[in-house]
Design an enzyme around this catalytic site. Structure first.
Site, PDB file in Angstrom:
ATOM      1  N   ARG A  46      39.847  38.558  38.770  1.00 46.70           N
ATOM      2  CA  ARG A  46      41.028  39.218  39.342  1.00 46.70           C
ATOM      3  C   ARG A  46      41.494  38.367  40.515  1.00 46.70           C
ATOM      4  O   ARG A  46      40.844  37.384  40.903  1.00 46.70           O
ATOM      5  CB  ARG A  46      40.785  40.678  39.726  1.00 46.70           C
ATOM      6  CG  ARG A  46      39.414  41.095  40.103  1.00 46.70           C
ATOM      7  CD  ARG A  46      38.876  40.441  41.332  1.00 46.70           C
ATOM      8  NE  ARG A  46      39.792  40.568  42.451  1.00 46.70           N
ATOM      9  CZ  ARG A  46      39.808  39.810  43.521  1.00 46.70           C
ATOM     10  NH1 ARG A  46      38.940  38.802  43.637  1.00 46.70           N
ATOM     11  NH2 ARG A  46      40.659  39.985  44.492  1.00 46.70           N
ATOM     12  N   GLY A  47      42.635  38.760  41.101  1.00 44.16           N
ATOM     13  CA  GLY A  47      43.254  37.935  42.130  1.00 44.16           C
ATOM     14  C   GLY A  47      44.348  37.122  41.462  1.00 44.16           C
ATOM     15  O   GLY A  47      44.104  36.441  40.460  1.00 44.16           O
ATOM     16  N   ALA A  48      45.547  37.201  42.017  1.00 45.42           N
ATOM     17  CA  ALA A  48      46.711  36.641  41.329  1.00 45.42           C
ATOM     18  C   ALA A  48      46.554  35.169  40.934  1.00 45.42           C
ATOM     19  O   ALA A  48      46.755  34.815  39.766  1.00 45.42           O
ATOM     20  CB  ALA A  48      47.960  36.849  42.187  1.00 45.42           C
ATOM     21  N   GLN A 196      37.008  45.640  46.231  1.00 50.84           N
ATOM     22  CA  GLN A 196      37.015  44.178  46.344  1.00 50.84           C
ATOM     23  C   GLN A 196      36.627  43.720  47.752  1.00 50.84           C
ATOM     24  O   GLN A 196      36.048  42.647  47.928  1.00 50.84           O
ATOM     25  CB  GLN A 196      38.404  43.610  46.009  1.00 50.84           C
ATOM     26  CG  GLN A 196      38.826  43.742  44.564  1.00 50.84           C
ATOM     27  CD  GLN A 196      39.652  44.987  44.327  1.00 50.84           C
ATOM     28  OE1 GLN A 196      39.506  45.991  45.032  1.00 50.84           O
ATOM     29  NE2 GLN A 196      40.521  44.954  43.342  1.00 50.84           N
ATOM     30  N   ASP A 237      50.416  39.461  45.143  1.00 54.54           N
ATOM     31  CA  ASP A 237      50.448  39.385  43.683  1.00 54.54           C
ATOM     32  C   ASP A 237      51.830  39.005  43.166  1.00 54.54           C
ATOM     33  O   ASP A 237      51.968  38.498  42.049  1.00 54.54           O
ATOM     34  CB  ASP A 237      49.982  40.704  43.074  1.00 54.54           C
ATOM     35  CG  ASP A 237      48.481  40.870  43.249  1.00 54.54           C
ATOM     36  OD1 ASP A 237      48.062  41.296  44.339  1.00 54.54           O
ATOM     37  OD2 ASP A 237      47.732  40.517  42.327  1.00 54.54           O
ATOM     38  N   LYS A 248      47.685  44.358  46.593  1.00 46.71           N
ATOM     39  CA  LYS A 248      46.724  45.436  46.319  1.00 46.71           C
ATOM     40  C   LYS A 248      47.111  46.737  47.021  1.00 46.71           C
ATOM     41  O   LYS A 248      47.523  46.733  48.169  1.00 46.71           O
ATOM     42  CB  LYS A 248      45.345  44.969  46.790  1.00 46.71           C
ATOM     43  CG  LYS A 248      44.205  45.944  46.590  1.00 46.71           C
ATOM     44  CD  LYS A 248      44.080  46.476  45.188  1.00 46.71           C
ATOM     45  CE  LYS A 248      44.011  45.415  44.134  1.00 46.71           C
ATOM     46  NZ  LYS A 248      44.246  45.942  42.771  1.00 46.71           N
TER      47      LYS A 248
END
Lengths: 352, 352
Positions: A46-48, A196, A237, A248
């Site tokens: 995850r994470g853009a 996260q 994002d 987020k």
């Protein structure tokens, strides 16, 4: 130590399983586009920026499988791979940016044999990966200059090495500031529901011995009021043309609180996070995730049966609340339609 | 159904164990002041009014044990009981209010035999309990009038039947509005780290078939921005003379967000929650609880070893962010030093 969020291992894409960190360190192997899409959907990765890199590798893996086939068959396979990957998560635009870059290369080679196209696509995925690390390093240098010598920096979610190809965006700025000799300490929002902050940001900072204090998300306002926070820095994002930032869920609350307390609120994100086709944050789709993420955590459930749940995974922070957006090309102070346009067009001109 | 947060069973104080709700329904029996203090400290029972009632019963239990002893021995035992109970939790003033009321009764009876004092103290604890329910009913009626017919009401933590002798403060207002025929729906902040919203508020509302949507604490801002919230109502642990309100950590963030979105922010609390000796919220002690509440939940740990933790259990919402405080005597609109003083002195005059 260096966190290897993803790497190519025996020709496959190996991802750190971010669902089980930090209590377990496991990896997931993706052999094709479908497995890569599922890893993105289920938040193994995850994470853009990391999603963008993984998606590019997903295309490359599928192209390798189909290499040697006649172009119509190869092209049909690739078309399906793009569809599957594009449907994995909706909000982070880096995913679509990376897919578009891969698609452009593919469609430009209309008459090339499929094995040569596959080789080009693999090379391109590696380039996207390497460029992301370089962008994070550049962002780190630009952003570090904004932090004071002893800054206590609040961050939300994880915009670290694990969210990127390496170094990180928001945490990259913190890392670069520490490398530059600043005495930075981090306050990490735990970031429900996926945690996260508690799991990934805390873990990254502990690994590097950067002091990190974990708080529940609802404590950030009290910490600011108590004078315990000097700056906020988060990732993004998707960034709209007017400087509105989707990030987020919870980022908006932090930004509103920071504004009330005159604490600068910074966003660190590569140019691949900008979506100039979105006039404002209103045009950015917000992913709604499943209820069971909110009613408990992993296999532990604590909410009663019969409760309804909302689980928007992102929110939009209006540009007016943002002191600056840090990209690999520099700093956009007081982002708005004009400053964003100027920054992006200057960056494009430098590129050519 | 009616939630019996506490009741006298075979001469002992039986508490619903709020640490294990809603997945288990268990009770804890307190036989003396020390066991009652431990139940308060460990949050078997929580919520400012409920803590006050439990503490009063704790004194009464200890007095019964020492009943029949000579007064000096009885008095020394009671003095110790007061000390133990006063040290259980620092922020909710209802605890000190209830202890002070019990102490006053005790010290007024300097020459009465100890068994008679014990009987009086037991009667007084029962009175505090019954008066709390009556106060909540009165608050409910005053507060229900402030909610629109189809109001979607956000609440933080649990200010319900479980936080009081019964009916609840904030949830009492919601219950009374529903009883009055209003079509209220509730949005419940999960309220990390102890998850009173996810576990207790959601459970109370599901029991009574009042629609309740659970969200993570960091989603409240996005919900307000999306137009999904019409009003906010919370309880209080201590209210200063100027109308500043100490309540569960995260309340301040909700209040700041509500102000930004022009959503009325209400506080429902009995007069026993006012501490006129505190000029402002700055004078209210904020309890810091243990790190393990934030690094996980119950036996599940998700944060890495080596992380620091902050865990303030309460924060202070400045009066300027509060549309009204609802007490059993009516509504304090736009609370400040003057309106709070006027309300409290009118209430005192009515009492005598």
């Amino acid at each position: 130590m260096s966190v290897e969020t993803m790497r190519i291992e025996n020709g496959f894409l190996q991802l750190i399983d971010q669902r089980v960190l930090p209590l377990a360190f496991e990896t997931v192997m993706c052999r094709n586009a479908a497995e890569t899409a599922e890893a993105i959907r289920s938040m193994v990765v995850r994470g853009a920026p990391a999603i963008g890199c993984a998606a590019a590798y997903g295309v490359a893996l599928e192209a390798r499988i189909a290499a040697g086939q006649m172009r119509p068959i190869f092209d049909a396979t690739l078309e399906q791979a793009f569809s599957i990957l594009a449907a994995s998560r909706p909000t982070a635009v880096n995913l679509f940016w990376a897919l578009e870059r891969m698609r452009r290369l593919w469609t430009q080679q209309g008459h090339m044999p499929s094995d040569e196209v596959a080789a080009l696509l693999f090379h391109e995925a590696c380039a996207i990966f390497e460029e992301d690390i370089a962008a994070n390093r550049a962002m780190g240098a630009h952003g570090a200059a904004l932090l004071t010598q002893d800054a206590r920096v609040l961050t939300h979610c994880n915009a670290g090495a694990l969210a990127t190809a390496g170094h990180g965006t928001a945490l990259g700025v913190i890392r670069s500031a520490v490398e530059a000799g600043k005495n930075i300490s981090v306050i990490a929002d735990e970031t429900r529901p996926f945690l996260q902050g508690a799991r990934l940001t805390a873990w990254e900072m502990v690994q590097e011995k950067i002091p990190v204090t974990l708080i529940a998300d609802n404590m950030a306002g009290h910490m600011m009021k108590s004078g315990a926070i000097d700056a906020v820095i988060v990732g993004a994002d998707r960034i709209a043309a007017n400087g509105d930032v989707a990030n987020k869920i919870g980022t908006y609350m932090v930004a509103v609180l920071a504004a009330r307390h005159n604490i600068p609120f910074y966003v660190a994100a590569p140019l691949s996070t900008f979506d100039l086709s979105a006039a404002s944050g209103d045009a950015i789709p917000i992913e709604e995730r499943s209820a069971d993420e909110v009613t408990g955590f992993r296999n532990v459930r604590w909410a009663p049966e019969g409760v309804l749940v909302a689980n928007p995974a992102f929110d939009v922070t209006p540009a007016e609340l943002i002191a600056a957006i840090i990209t690999e090309k520099g700093v956009i102070s007081r982002p708005d339609r004009n400053t964003v346009a100027a920054h992006c067009s200057a960056a494009n001109m430098n590129k050519t």
